[in-house]
Write a protein that holds these residues in place. Structure first.
Motif, PDB file in Angstrom:
ATOM      1  N   TYR B  68       0.990  -1.271  -0.046  1.00 21.98           N
ATOM      2  CA  TYR B  68      -0.038  -0.064   0.038  1.00 21.98           C
ATOM      3  C   TYR B  68       0.646   1.412   0.068  1.00 21.98           C
ATOM      4  O   TYR B  68       0.609   2.139  -0.714  1.00 21.98           O
ATOM      5  N   LEU B  69       1.865   1.223   0.790  1.00 32.80           N
ATOM      6  CA  LEU B  69       2.796   2.549   0.942  1.00 32.80           C
ATOM      7  C   LEU B  69       3.379   2.724  -0.260  1.00 32.80           C
ATOM      8  O   LEU B  69       3.490   3.784  -0.808  1.00 32.80           O
ATOM      9  N   THR B  70       4.296   1.765  -0.956  1.00 32.31           N
ATOM     10  CA  THR B  70       4.675   1.926  -2.074  1.00 32.31           C
ATOM     11  C   THR B  70       3.853   2.321  -3.178  1.00 32.31           C
ATOM     12  O   THR B  70       4.248   3.252  -4.152  1.00 32.31           O
ATOM     13  N   GLN B  71       2.576   1.907  -3.295  1.00 30.24           N
ATOM     14  CA  GLN B  71       1.543   2.249  -4.222  1.00 30.24           C
ATOM     15  C   GLN B  71       1.518   3.923  -4.030  1.00 30.24           C
ATOM     16  O   GLN B  71       0.992   4.605  -4.823  1.00 30.24           O
ATOM     17  N   ALA B  72       0.994   3.988  -2.912  1.00 31.16           N
ATOM     18  CA  ALA B  72       0.628   5.484  -2.248  1.00 31.16           C
ATOM     19  C   ALA B  72       1.637   6.513  -2.715  1.00 31.16           C
ATOM     20  O   ALA B  72       1.453   7.699  -2.993  1.00 31.16           O
ATOM     21  N   ILE B  73       2.886   6.265  -2.537  1.00 33.27           N
ATOM     22  CA  ILE B  73       3.900   7.263  -2.870  1.00 33.27           C
ATOM     23  C   ILE B  73       3.866   7.550  -4.415  1.00 33.27           C
ATOM     24  O   ILE B  73       3.970   8.548  -4.899  1.00 33.27           O
ATOM     25  N   ARG B  74       3.196   6.722  -5.044  1.00 32.81           N
ATOM     26  CA  ARG B  74       3.158   6.920  -6.887  1.00 32.81           C
ATOM     27  C   ARG B  74       1.748   7.533  -6.968  1.00 32.81           C
ATOM     28  O   ARG B  74       1.326   7.540  -7.981  1.00 32.81           O
ATOM     29  N   GLY B  75       1.085   7.882  -5.679  1.00 32.90           N
ATOM     30  CA  GLY B  75      -0.241   8.468  -6.188  1.00 32.90           C
ATOM     31  C   GLY B  75      -1.277   7.483  -6.258  1.00 32.90           C
ATOM     32  O   GLY B  75      -2.378   7.906  -6.753  1.00 32.90           O
ATOM     33  N   ASP B  76      -0.970   6.345  -5.827  1.00 34.38           N
ATOM     34  CA  ASP B  76      -2.166   5.243  -5.994  1.00 34.38           C
ATOM     35  C   ASP B  76      -2.529   4.690  -4.672  1.00 34.38           C
ATOM     36  O   ASP B  76      -1.944   4.009  -3.899  1.00 34.38           O
ATOM     37  N   LEU B  77      -3.858   5.174  -4.334  1.00 34.01           N
ATOM     38  CA  LEU B  77      -4.414   4.752  -3.115  1.00 34.01           C
ATOM     39  C   LEU B  77      -5.166   3.421  -3.051  1.00 34.01           C
ATOM     40  O   LEU B  77      -6.052   3.101  -2.258  1.00 34.01           O
ATOM     41  N   GLY B  78      -5.309   2.830  -4.139  1.00 33.53           N
ATOM     42  CA  GLY B  78      -5.904   1.410  -4.238  1.00 33.53           C
ATOM     43  C   GLY B  78      -7.234   1.782  -5.053  1.00 33.53           C
ATOM     44  O   GLY B  78      -7.485   2.778  -5.381  1.00 33.53           O
TER      45      GLY B  78
END
Lengths: 564, 320
Positions: B68-78
């Motif tokens: 989740y965190l690595t995705q969030a850094i790319r602006g993707d919150l799922g």
């Protein structure tokens, strides 16, 4: 006349604070107004300014006139105009009396907004780099500079009268001397009058042409400075002069005190319950202020005044026992991290290599100005501050007495509970016994045990603080300016009490003070500190009569004395 | 200054980590199967199991959190389990409505708070009394009362919706579309007022106390002794020295308001993140819940940082 009040009565919240004052300020003179706290001297100043606190619902009778304007009745706009054009004010604490969020340049010439004038005024009051300093805020200046800024504000409107309310009380003694000189110079230059309010007769003696002595809302005496100091006509003035602690007060006797305030004042002279000359008439009839140049408000003749009555000090003076020191400090260093505005954090060396030994039963005075490290040293001895480096050995317990007894006593506990806290290990009966003994020792009635701190006077509170510290006798009693918030007459009796307790309990005393006269009276030995270092140590009388260090000499020279 | 911002950014990262971590732990231990919500109640057990694998729901908690965190850094919150859209897209659709509501409410709160603090006449006492009563009532009661009075009886204000979407008020204000702006304002008044009453009282009380304290300060006596008028004394010497505690309280309240929108948005059917959150929670839509949590946490940190900076500007003794 620049300003005059006539038969002025002021009542705040139903309490009379001024009870018939008549007084005029002559052109170009410095008129001193001397009195203890609550004597009404500041209220007289606020009456002249037309700034009596409205929340206190002031009721005023009599007249107050400044530059021909009625400051009691006239319109608010007229009062403002007088304050703007005729009056300048210097208050006691320059830290709180300046606006913390406004640059000082703006504060000085707030009315005219003239930058060049602000620079000129700042230069005039002796602030170097005036043009640069315009943009600083008050907290970036030292206490002395702040009071100079305050003075610049006071003279900005070219006033005919400057009202200075305890302008040097919050300042160090060397700075005080500078500010007094500045005030005198400004008077000479601008030709204005100064109303100089102080609680200290010796300070008034330095600067004033005339002195009015106030007591309980009335003038007790009013006369030319030299006359009044050399030949006081009122027993209160005589008592104040006699109980003043100076560098020549005898060390081996009890300190002379004024009779403590007691009982109701009734309809007569307010001073009569404390007055050694009081007769029946004094209790019944208020004496008027009489005389031409040197006026007094007293029925009696001062020549009947009994001579000084101080008894030889029964305490164990010079009783310092031989033996291992109870306090042994070696090379104590104490660094504090400080952050200054937007700049980086720096280190303040509060103590920079201090050695100190205190023998059992010895009394040591530590004297210094603010920032000298004297209080930090005391806290290191008490174990309240851990030094950055150095060794500290303290044998036996220590107890501390602070400057402000009002805030060092827990407000919601009774005096009895405050004292009991220190003897909880004992049985109930013995606790009560110890509390009674402790209260008797400090000269307070046992009934005080059920009172709370705010019901006591400042002097009584400081006595209670002493009782709390000594109910279990410590090896060392640590005193941090215990009397500097008290009026002179009360201070002397508290000092006497500390001396007596020391003799009775055989404890050592470390006494921190900014006042060399007090240091000499309270210590067998004096330690002079500045900038976190000890500059001189010596037996009390030797150090005062033959100072070795340059700094000690400066300090001695700045002590205001009354010379006759 | 740079040091201050660095420290605050560091603190912000830690706060956001703790917040999202808490959401993940909650998800692990709470009942309700998000996959059923995602696929619909009629999905076969096999499909559910397959979907669990493809959503990484059977992975260990820490590995899912890391993902989740690595995705969030790319602006993707799922992806939202409920709406089947990226959470970022959902937030983009709902956040403007909430921002406009809260900004208007915050302005109301400041205005009412200032009135509460300063008016000394009988009218002022009346305003204070009304605000105090309003602040003690629960928001839903206030909201319902407002709807009954201003919509049902008087017909002055609409009861629900906001009369458009996106940054409706800001956009119409900039483009000068006054008809839309007026309609938007009509919609926002009631919910914003309901949201503003309690914060206004908190701000007003603190401000009032600090004004009174400053009025008695020594430097104000100095200002009066200069012969300044009361207006000059107040404007130049009292206000700036009193504003600090009021500002702190305003910053705190702004944060609370973003959290307080949940109830108010529901009642007024306001299409904002409060409503979005209220619908996501029963559906166990954890990506959406985590997304809203991140936004609220960030808003909190940013507002308090801004408040601290304004305080340092107002008071030269404060060093950041």
């Amino acid at each position: 006349m620049i300003a005059s009040v006539d038969d002025l009565h002021v009542t705040l919240r139903g309490n009379p604070v001024l009870r018939g004052v008549s007084l005029s300020v002559r052109p170009g003179e410095i008129l001193g107004l001397v009195g203890e706290s609550g004597s009404g001297k500041s209220m007289l100043a606020l009456s002249l300014l037309g700034l009596l606190p409205p929340d206190a619902h002031p009721q005023v009778t009599g007249t107050v006139e400044v530059a021909g304007v009625d400051m009691v009745h006239g319109s608010a706009a007229a009062h403002r105009a007088v304050r703007r054009r005729e009056l300048g004010v210097i208050f006691q604490d320059p830290m709180t009396s300046l606006n913390p969020t406004m640059r000082i340049g703006r504060q000085i010439t707030e009315v005219t907004r003239d930058r060049a004038q602000a620079v000129q005024l700042l230069e005039h009051v002796g602030v170097a780099d005036a043009a640069l300093r315009l943009r600083v805020y008050p907290h970036e200046l030292s206490g002395g500079l702040r009071q100079r800024v305050m003075t610049a504000i006071a003279v900005a409107g070219r006033p005919s009268l400057i009202i200075a309310d305890e302008p040097t009380t919050a300042l160090d003694v060397t700075v005080q001397a500078q500010v007094l000189k500045l005030l005198r110079d400004l008077r000479d230059e601008y030709g204005c009058s100064v109303l100089f309010i102080t609680h200290d007769l010796a300070v008034a003696a330095q600067i004033t042409d005339r002195i009015g002595v106030m007591y309980a809302g009335r003038l007790a005496e009013l006369g030319p400075t030299r006359d009044l100091l050399t030949a006081p006509a009122h027993p209160y003035t005589a008592g104040l002069l006699r109980s003043r602690l100076s560098l020549s007060t005898p060390r081996d006797r009890d300190l002379p005190t004024l009779q403590a305030e007691a009982g109701s004042r009734g309809s007569g002279c307010a001073y009569h319950p404390r007055c050694p000359l009081a007769v029946d008439r004094c209790a019944e009839e208020q004496p008027p202020l009489t005389g031409s140049d040197h006026q007094k408000s007293c029925w009696r003749d001062i020549s009947d005044m009994p001579a000084g009555n101080s008894a030889p000090d029964p305490g164990g003076h010079g009783a310092a026992a031989e033996g291992e020191p109870v306090v042994k400090l070696r090379d104590i260093r104490c660094d504090f991290k400080v952050r200054n505005g937007w700049r980086r954090a720096g280190t303040l060396k509060a103590l920079d290599g201090v050695d100190l030994d205190v023998a059992p039963g010895e009394a040591v005075s530590i004297v210094g100005e603010s920032g000298s490290g004297k209080s930090t040293l005391l806290r290191v001895i008490a174990g309240l501050i851990k030094p950055t480096a150095g060794t500290r050995e303290v044998t036996g317990g220590t107890q501390m007495v602070f400057q402000d007894a009002g805030s060092s006593l827990t407000p919601w506990l009774t005096i009895g509970e405050l004292l009991r806290e220190r003897v909880l290990k004992l049985g109930r009966a013995e606790q009560d016994d110890r509390i009674e003994k402790a209260l008797t020792a400090i000269g307070l009635p046992i009934t005080v045990a059920t009172a709370r701190p705010r019901q006591l006077s400042g002097g009584q509170r400081q006595r209670v603080a002493l009782a709390r510290a000594t109910i279990v006798p410590p090896a060392v009693l640590l005193c941090d300016e215990p009397t500097s918030a008290l009026d002179a007459s009360l201070a002397a009796s508290v000092l006497n009490l500390i001396r007596k307790l020391r003799g009775d309990l055989g404890m050592a005393v470390v006494f921190v003070t900014h006042d060399l006269a007090v240091a000499r009276l309270m210590g067998d030995r004096i330690v002079v500190m500045t900038g976190g270092r000890v500059v001189e140590t010596g037996a009390a009388d030797d150090l005062v009569s033959r100072p070795q260090a340059e700094y000690t000499r400066t300090l001695l020279a700045a002590v205001p004395e009354i010379t006759s | 200054m740079i040091g201050f911002l660095t420290r605050r950014t560091g603190a912000a990262i830690i706060v956001l980590l703790v917040l999202t971590g808490a959401v993940f732990v909650l998800q692990q231990y709470s009942p309700g199967d998000p996959v059923k919500a995602y696929l619909g109640a009629n999905a076969s057990p096999a499909a559910v199991a397959a979907e669990r694998v493809s959503l990484h729901l059977d992975d260990p908690l820490l590995s899912r959190y890391w993902h989740y965190l690595t995705q969030a850094i790319r602006g993707d919150l799922g992806i939202s389990f409920r709406t089947h859209r990226p959470v970022v897209t959902d937030l983009g659709a709902f956040l403007p409505a909430t921002v406009e509501l809260v900004v208007v409410a915050f302005l109301f709160a400041l205005l009412l708070g200032a009135l509460f603090a300063t008016i000394r006449t009988l009218a002022g006492t009346l305003v204070r009394g009304i605000l105090l009563v309003g602040a003690t009532a629960p928001p839903f009661l206030l909201a319902l009362g407002g709807i009954i009075l201003f919509y049902a009886h008087l017909g002055w204000l609409p009861a629900t919706g906001r009369g458009g979407d996106g940054f409706l008020l800001a956009h119409s204000l900039v483009t000068g579309d006054w008809a839309v702006f007026g309609a938007g304002l009509q919609h926002v008044v009631l919910p914003a007022f309901v949201l503003a009453v309690a914060p206004a009282v908190s701000i007003g009380r603190i401000l009032r106390a600090s004004l009174q304290q400053t009025l008695g300060a020594d430097h104000v006596r100095t200002a009066r002794a200069k012969g300044l008028t009361e207006a000059a004394v107040f404007g130049r010497h009292v206000l700036r020295n009193s504003i600090g505690p009021g500002l702190s309280m305003a910053g705190l309240q702004l944060g609370f308001m973003f959290a307080g929108v949940v109830v108010v948005e529901q009642i007024f059917s306001w299409p904002g993140i409060g409503n979005y959150l209220a619908e996501s929670i029963p559906a166990a839509d954890y990506p959406a819940i985590a997304g809203v949590t991140v936004v609220l946490g960030a808003v909190y940190i940013v507002t308090n940082t801004v408040v601290d900076m304004i305080q340092a500007l107002a008071d030269p003794r404060i060093a950041l």
